[in-house]
Structures are given as C-alpha cells and as structure tokens.
Scaffold this motif. Structure first.
Motif, mmCIF file in Angstrom:
data_model
loop_
_atom_site.group_PDB
_atom_site.id
_atom_site.type_symbol
_atom_site.label_atom_id
_atom_site.label_comp_id
_atom_site.label_asym_id
_atom_site.label_seq_id
_atom_site.Cartn_x
_atom_site.Cartn_y
_atom_site.Cartn_z
ATOM 1 N N GLU A 114 102.453 1.035 45.994
ATOM 2 C CA GLU A 114 101.005 1.265 46.035
ATOM 3 C C GLU A 114 100.623 2.180 44.883
ATOM 4 O OE1 GLU A 114 97.210 3.220 46.829
ATOM 5 O OE2 GLU A 114 99.141 4.093 46.376
ATOM 6 N N ALA A 168 104.804 1.375 49.574
ATOM 7 C CA ALA A 168 103.646 0.725 50.191
ATOM 8 C C ALA A 168 103.392 1.163 51.641
ATOM 9 C CB ALA A 168 103.803 -0.786 50.106
ATOM 10 N N TYR A 226 98.253 -2.723 46.499
ATOM 11 C CA TYR A 226 99.586 -2.857 47.068
ATOM 12 C C TYR A 226 100.269 -4.058 46.426
ATOM 13 C CZ TYR A 226 98.228 0.555 50.569
ATOM 14 O OH TYR A 226 97.832 1.711 51.188
#
Ligand code: F6P
Length: 255
Positions: A184, A159, A189
């Motif tokens: 992600e 992420a 996310y």
C-alpha cells in the motif's frame, strides 16, 4: 555474519538497484522491525539525501506513517535551500496524530526552517464528501501544490497491515485478500505484479502525479516489508529507495 560496513552495503545497494530498476538505493545496517534505532538511521539517511538534492523555493510533498515520522524527527535545517514548503501528500485524519501527514509536515518544516501547508480532510472519504471537498478553494490550492511538488517523500506498507491500521471494513480486507494485495502506498493497494487491485478514496496525490516529480523517495525498511517494497517498485513510480539491510537481503531472496 558481521557486516563490515560500507563496502558490503555498496554491493547490496547495486544488487537492489538492478533488481528494482532504481536510480538511487541507500541501505542502512540492521532491521527496523526489530530496532527503533534502525528506523532513526533510515530517517537520517533520508534527510541527508534530501540535503543533496533540494533547491530553494521547492515544494516537498510528504505522506504519513511511522517511517515518515522518523524522517521528521531527524530533519535538520536545509542549508543550501531557502523558502521550501512542505505539504501533506494526502489527507490523513484517520491515523494517529503523530503519524498523520499534516503533523509530519509541520514538524519537518519547523526543523528545516521551511514553510508548511495543511490539508484538513479525512482519509478515506465517502463518495459524496469527496466531490464537495475537492471543490473547496483552500483544499484545491493545496492539491495543486501537491501535484506540482518536485520532491515526494513517502513510505510503503504491507497491504493488510495498512488496511487494518486504517480500520478498513471486513469487506475491504476480504477483497484485498482475494486479490492478493501485497503493498500500500498513497491509498493504492497493489498485488505482487505492481497492479492496482484496490484504491481507497483519498484526497491528495495520485499515482499519475508522480510522473511529474523529479525525485520520488521511498523510505521503507524491515524484513516484513520486503514483499511490499518489491511489489511497489514494479510500478516504477519512485526513483529512490532508502531501506535497511534486513529488507534488502530478504528482497534479493524473493521472487
Ligand atoms: O499512511 C501513510 C503511509 O505512508 C502509507 O502509504 C504506508 O503504507 C504507511 O504509511 C507506512 O507506514 P509505516 O511507516 O508506519 O510502516
């Protein structure tokens, strides 16, 4: 310890399959964080798998990133399938050109003897532009193809790494940190439970579209991506994982 090839990976593959509740898992030797050749092997494995499932006249949606770029590098003519079309799963003018979904699509199509379409939109987009752009006829047409794609090829990223690579504001990064974002994919996310904690405003494939695809193939390796992979698969949206030994072993040790 020395891995003696296929049989040992078969065990690892079935352990990962059980852990992540997946239909297909393919593991290549090594750690793609350490060696570029391992990323090439991931690419080759993906191309090989694609060749076993693709049929003529299909649309294949692909995302950007270095893992997908390597799949494109390794692409070969799709022998039993003619007239396939590669479309970018999302806009991606924010990434470096060689890692943008558009570039990757064009290269895949060329090597696979297929067709391609482009999506010329920045990623992410402002609220205002978003509503105007998705009404553009050419954009609409591609989006329809993306949503109807029977095969989706994508990667998974860590992420914070991805937020920084996309030059997200400090505010967004702080928010991702507070919300414990781990992975992600497609601009979504997720935390370690696979819950969406933040969504970048992007044009293209949405998570709900994945339910209609037959094969959603994730290509992601490297020890550093183990938590991201685990988090993404909690969503249960992809049915194939192509990864490497290092990520797989780390995954089995994790929560
Ligand atoms: O930007 C597209 C994308 O597929 C992301 O969804 C993913 O997080 C990232 O690329 C992975 O990038 P890389 O393969 O370079 O690690």
């Amino acid at each position: 310890t020395f891995m003696n090839g296929i049989s040992e990976f078969r065990v690892l593959e079935s352990q990962i399959k059980d852990k992540l509740q997946l239909e297909h898992v393919i593991i290549v030797s090594g750690d793609s964080d350490e060696q570029q050749t391992v990323k090439e092997e991931l690419g080759k494995a993906c191309v090989q798998f694609l060749n076993t499932i693709v049929t003529s006249n299909q649309t294949i949606a692909v995302t950007g990133g270095t893992s997908m770029a390597e799949v494109a590098n390794q692409m070969k003519p799709l022998h039993q399938a003619t007239n396939c079309t590669f479309v970018p799963a999302r806009g991606g003018l924010g990434e470096q050109v060689e890692n943008q979904a558009n570039t990757i699509c064009a290269q895949m199509a060329k090597k696979a003897n297929g067709n391609y379409r482009m999506l010329y939109v920045p990623d992410p987009l402002s609220e205002e532009s978003y509503h105007t752009i998705i009404e553009e006829p050419t954009v609409k047409e591609i989006l329809q193809m993306v949503q109807d794609a029977k095969i989706v090829l994508h990667s998974i990223g860590d992420a914070i790494t991805m937020a920084k690579r996309r030059k997200a504001s400090q505010e967004v990064i702080d928010r991702l940190t507070t919300q414990h974002a781990v992975s992600e994919t497609f601009g979504f996310y997720l935390n370690r439970h696979g819950e969406v904690v933040y969504k970048a405003r992007t044009v293209g494939l949405q998570l709900a579209d994945l339910d209609k695809a037959q094969y959603v193939i994730a290509v992601a390796g490297g020890k550093s991506k183990a938590n991201a992979i685990q988090s993404y698969f909690k969503l249960g949206k992809s049915n194939v994982l192509i990864t490497d030994e290092a990520a797989a072993k780390e995954l089995l040790e994790g929560y």
